[in-house]
Design an enzyme around this catalytic site. Structure first.
Site, PDB file in Angstrom:
ATOM      1  N   SER A   1      32.621  22.657  70.874  1.00 30.99           N
ATOM      2  CA  SER A   1      32.820  23.878  70.090  1.00 30.99           C
ATOM      3  C   SER A   1      33.592  24.956  70.832  1.00 30.99           C
ATOM      4  O   SER A   1      34.213  25.815  70.197  1.00 30.99           O
ATOM      5  CB  SER A   1      31.470  24.450  69.650  1.00 30.99           C
ATOM      6  OG  SER A   1      30.652  24.725  70.779  1.00 30.99           O
TER       7      SER A   1
ATOM      8  N   GLU B   1      23.416  37.145  69.333  1.00 28.71           N
ATOM      9  CA  GLU B   1      23.926  37.350  70.690  1.00 28.71           C
ATOM     10  C   GLU B   1      24.162  35.970  71.301  1.00 28.71           C
ATOM     11  O   GLU B   1      23.249  35.341  71.827  1.00 28.71           O
ATOM     12  CB  GLU B   1      22.939  38.156  71.540  1.00 28.71           C
ATOM     13  CG  GLU B   1      22.841  39.614  71.112  1.00 28.71           C
ATOM     14  CD  GLU B   1      22.071  40.460  72.095  1.00 28.71           C
ATOM     15  OE1 GLU B   1      21.699  39.933  73.182  1.00 28.71           O
ATOM     16  OE2 GLU B   1      21.817  41.628  71.788  1.00 28.71           O
TER      17      GLU B   1
ATOM     18  N   HIS C   1      29.580  30.768  72.785  1.00 26.18           N
ATOM     19  CA  HIS C   1      30.720  30.687  71.877  1.00 26.18           C
ATOM     20  C   HIS C   1      31.517  31.985  71.890  1.00 26.18           C
ATOM     21  O   HIS C   1      30.948  33.075  71.968  1.00 26.18           O
ATOM     22  CB  HIS C   1      30.246  30.355  70.467  1.00 26.18           C
ATOM     23  CG  HIS C   1      29.557  29.035  70.396  1.00 26.18           C
ATOM     24  ND1 HIS C   1      28.180  28.924  70.344  1.00 26.18           N
ATOM     25  CD2 HIS C   1      30.051  27.770  70.421  1.00 26.18           C
ATOM     26  CE1 HIS C   1      27.856  27.637  70.319  1.00 26.18           C
ATOM     27  NE2 HIS C   1      28.971  26.922  70.369  1.00 26.18           N
TER      28      HIS C   1
END
Length: 223
Positions: A9, A185, A189
């Site tokens: 990701s 939070e 990422h």
């Protein structure tokens, strides 16, 4: 030529409903389009194992031709699985990927994992050290170019400081994001701003290795 991306990701293009969350691979094309087309196969949650099992690695290889660059960055999710330990399954899977890219005539480039933003007592913690060390070791052993994103992102976070580095990541207070209405939070990422900075660095490193320059000179010679 093409730049093909394999990763998790932190490299992937995120779905529109997650905007402005983004992996750095989604922003590499604006930095390289005049010398290489970017094809991003990275997927959230991927490991060096699942990327192959889900068929993404074979899709990437099928599109790889002579002299294409294949950038490989895993580690965040491998770390969560005992059999994919840095010096065990993870290293073995990377070796196999490198061999398969070379068999297609492509050029594998390994990337160390981008660091997480974990601060404790004013000190940036090391969260992917063994995985970064494994990639560096494989680069030296196999004669590969390595983009050391782990070292570079650590330096960037430290330069910006504990508070300043938040702007690179996905932080929203309650009510500021429709998809995460309760707030978020996330120190793994990236916000678009962080992803773009990493993409610029990746492009600079590729050009420093001579890839973009070679293509540009060849095009000029043929004009």
């Amino acid at each position: 030529m093409k730049i093909l991306l394999a990763g998790d990701s932190t490299v992937a293009a995120c779905p529109s409903y997650e905007y402005p969350m983004s992996g750095w691979g989604a922003h590499l094309a604006p930095e390289t389009y005049w010398w290489a087309a970017v094809h991003n196969y990275a997927k959230g949650g991927a490991t060096t194992e699942s990327f192959r099992e889900e068929g993404l690695w074979y899709q990437l290889l099928n599109q790889t031709v002579k002299d294409d660059l294949v950038l490989i960055q895993f580690g965040h999710n491998d770390q969560k699985r005992a059999h994919l330990a840095a010096h065990a399954g993870y290293a073995a899977n990377l070796r196999r990927m490198v061999a398969e890219v070379r068999a297609k005539g492509g050029v594998p480039v390994l990337c160390t994992s981008v660091e997480r933003r974990h601060w404790a007592g004013g000190t940036l913690e090391v969260t992917l050290g063994d995985y970064a060390d494994t990639v560096r070791g494989l680069g030296a052993e196999l004669g590969l170019d390595v983009i050391d994103l782990n070292q570079w992102t650590r330096s960037l976070y430290q330069e910006l400081g504990e508070e300043g580095s938040k702007e690179l990541f996905f932080h929203f207070a309650p009510g500021e994001h429709a998809h995460w209405a309760g707030g978020l939070e996330d120190n793994t990422h990236f916000h678009v701003k962080g992803a773009q900075r990493i993409a610029v660095f990746v492009a600079e490193q590729l050009e420093a290795f001579g890839y973009g320059l070679t293509v540009t000179l060849n095009a000029a010679a043929q004009a």
